[in-house]
Write a protein that holds these residues in place. Structure first.
Motif, PDB file in Angstrom:
ATOM      1  N   ARG A   3       0.837  -1.678  -0.040  1.00  0.00           N
ATOM      2  CA  ARG A   3       0.225  -0.140   0.367  1.00  0.00           C
ATOM      3  C   ARG A   3       1.143   1.370   0.227  1.00  0.00           C
ATOM      4  O   ARG A   3       0.466   2.426  -1.081  1.00  0.00           O
ATOM      5  CB  ARG A   3      -0.975   0.213   1.451  1.00  0.00           C
ATOM      6  N   LYS A  51      -2.787   1.577  -7.313  1.00  0.00           N
ATOM      7  CA  LYS A  51      -3.720   0.547  -6.941  1.00  0.00           C
ATOM      8  C   LYS A  51      -2.853  -0.501  -6.146  1.00  0.00           C
ATOM      9  O   LYS A  51      -1.938  -1.136  -6.412  1.00  0.00           O
ATOM     10  CB  LYS A  51      -4.965  -0.061  -7.642  1.00  0.00           C
ATOM     11  N   THR A  67      -1.634  -3.648  -8.303  1.00  0.00           N
ATOM     12  CA  THR A  67      -1.376  -3.218  -8.891  1.00  0.00           C
ATOM     13  C   THR A  67       0.269  -3.521  -8.970  1.00  0.00           C
ATOM     14  O   THR A  67       1.249  -4.551  -9.254  1.00  0.00           O
ATOM     15  CB  THR A  67      -0.705  -1.519  -9.551  1.00  0.00           C
TER      16      THR A  67
END
Length: 91
Positions: free
Chosen positions: A38, A47, A50
């Protein structure tokens, strides 16, 4: 060959996408610095899924993310040279 074609050929070599380490090494470098998927996703404005796909080898980053990701990985490799070694197995 006209000079403009030669110039385009040279520019294509210089402007090619940077090489990236293997997906496993990408993950190791991130973990070596204690970064979460994250955190990395937020920094690269993608994201977390990804990042997961880049680290699993399902997909490869495209421009402009590839250049930024390659820069991050290069800096982490300099900081954590041992993390660049290919993993031999899961612990």
């Amino acid at each position: 060959m006209p000079e403009s074609d030669l110039t385009k050929s040279v520019d294509a070599l210089v402007d090619r996408a940077p090489d990236l380490p293997t997906p496993a090494v990408r993950r190791q470098l991130r973990l070596a610095d204690g970064l979460t998927q994250r955190q990395l996703a937020d920094a690269l404005e993608v994201k977390p899924l990804t990042i997961l796909r880049w680290e699993s080898g399902q997909t490869e980053p495209r421009r402009p993310w590839r250049e930024a990701y390659a820069r991050l990985l290069q800096r982490l490799a300099e900081k954590y040279p041992a993390a660049v070694e290919e993993p031999t197995g899961e612990r």
